[in-house]
Enzyme design. Structure first.
Site, PDB file in Angstrom:
ATOM      1  N   TYR A 130     -31.476  50.504  19.107  1.00  0.00           N
ATOM      2  CA  TYR A 130     -31.407  51.586  20.087  1.00  0.00           C
ATOM      3  C   TYR A 130     -30.586  51.151  21.300  1.00  0.00           C
ATOM      4  CZ  TYR A 130     -33.065  54.337  24.090  1.00  0.00           C
ATOM      5  OH  TYR A 130     -33.135  55.084  25.234  1.00  0.00           O
ATOM      6  N   LEU A 131     -30.819  49.942  21.774  1.00  0.00           N
ATOM      7  CA  LEU A 131     -30.092  49.443  22.938  1.00  0.00           C
ATOM      8  C   LEU A 131     -28.599  49.336  22.650  1.00  0.00           C
ATOM      9  CD1 LEU A 131     -32.524  46.623  24.164  1.00  0.00           C
ATOM     10  CD2 LEU A 131     -32.330  48.963  25.016  1.00  0.00           C
TER      11      LEU A 131
END
Length: 218
Positions: A130-131
């Protein structure tokens, strides 16, 4: 300050932050349109008088940008989905939103990002995919030429907002959090202040009002 004629599109309006934000904008008399995925989600917002538009972030949703000169992207794939949705929503849909914003001459794009997005190697976390997705979405926005503000809140909590924040990272990991309500308030403030264009800010619970914390950055 923003023009009184500003109309804001909120992408991810049925999410926890998005719902708070559209209700806040509406209560203050601002023109807002909520982009949601289906009719049932739209109904919940239209029932309280909020204009809605239905669109699929995995498809073409440019129609939602009609007559909007500010955009907030607070959509997310959610923790229960796989990496495929992370790529399609948190990266690709964000990229498309930036392209639509540029094509439609949007004057302010507020991206709700996250802590650790600047360097996805910084934290040892299962959220790394996600990051990484958000990292490249943020970079794409920065390089797009669209006027932007990127907000990177700490861990999101559901306690009532205090209206008090800080934009410098606390030294204690236990303090790396912020209520969703305060994130919504920070987005609302950013939309109203051209001085925050071009800035990327981390957000945490603090001791200063949003006005004071943001104005100290000038």
């Amino acid at each position: 300050m923003k023009s009184k004629n500003t109309k804001t599109l909120v992408i991810g309006a049925s999410g926890q932050i998005g719902k708070i934000l559209v209700e806040k904008l509406k209560s203050q008399g601002n023109s807002v349109v909520a982009l949601v995925r289906n009719k049932s989600k739209a109904q919940r917002l239209t029932d309280v008088g909020i204009e809605t538009v239905i669109g699929d972030l995995e498809g073409d949703f440019e129609h939602a940008f009609k007559e909007c000169n500010s955009v907030v992207f607070t959509a997310g794939s959610g923790g229960a989905t796989g990496y495929d949705k992370t790529l399609l929503i948190d990266l690709w849909a964000a990229k498309k939103a930036v392209d639509y914003a540029k094509k439609n001459n949007v004057q302010h794009f507020v991206m709700v990002s996250g802590l650790g997005v600047a360097d996805p190697e910084e934290f040892n976390t299962d959220l790394k995919p996600y990051l990484v997705a958000k990292h490249f979405a943020d970079l794409y926005l920065m390089d797009s030429g669209v006027p932007y503000t990127i907000l990177r809140p700490g861990s999101l909590i559901n306690t009532k907002g205090t209206g008090l924040i800080r934009t410098t990272r606390p030294s204690k990991s236990s303090e790396l959090n912020i209520p969703r309500e305060d994130v919504a308030s920070a987005i609302n403030y950013a939309l109203s202040n051209d001085s925050l264009k071009g800035k990327t800010l981390e957000l945490f619970t603090g001791t200063e009002s949003i006005h004071t914390a943001f104005n100290s950055l000038k």
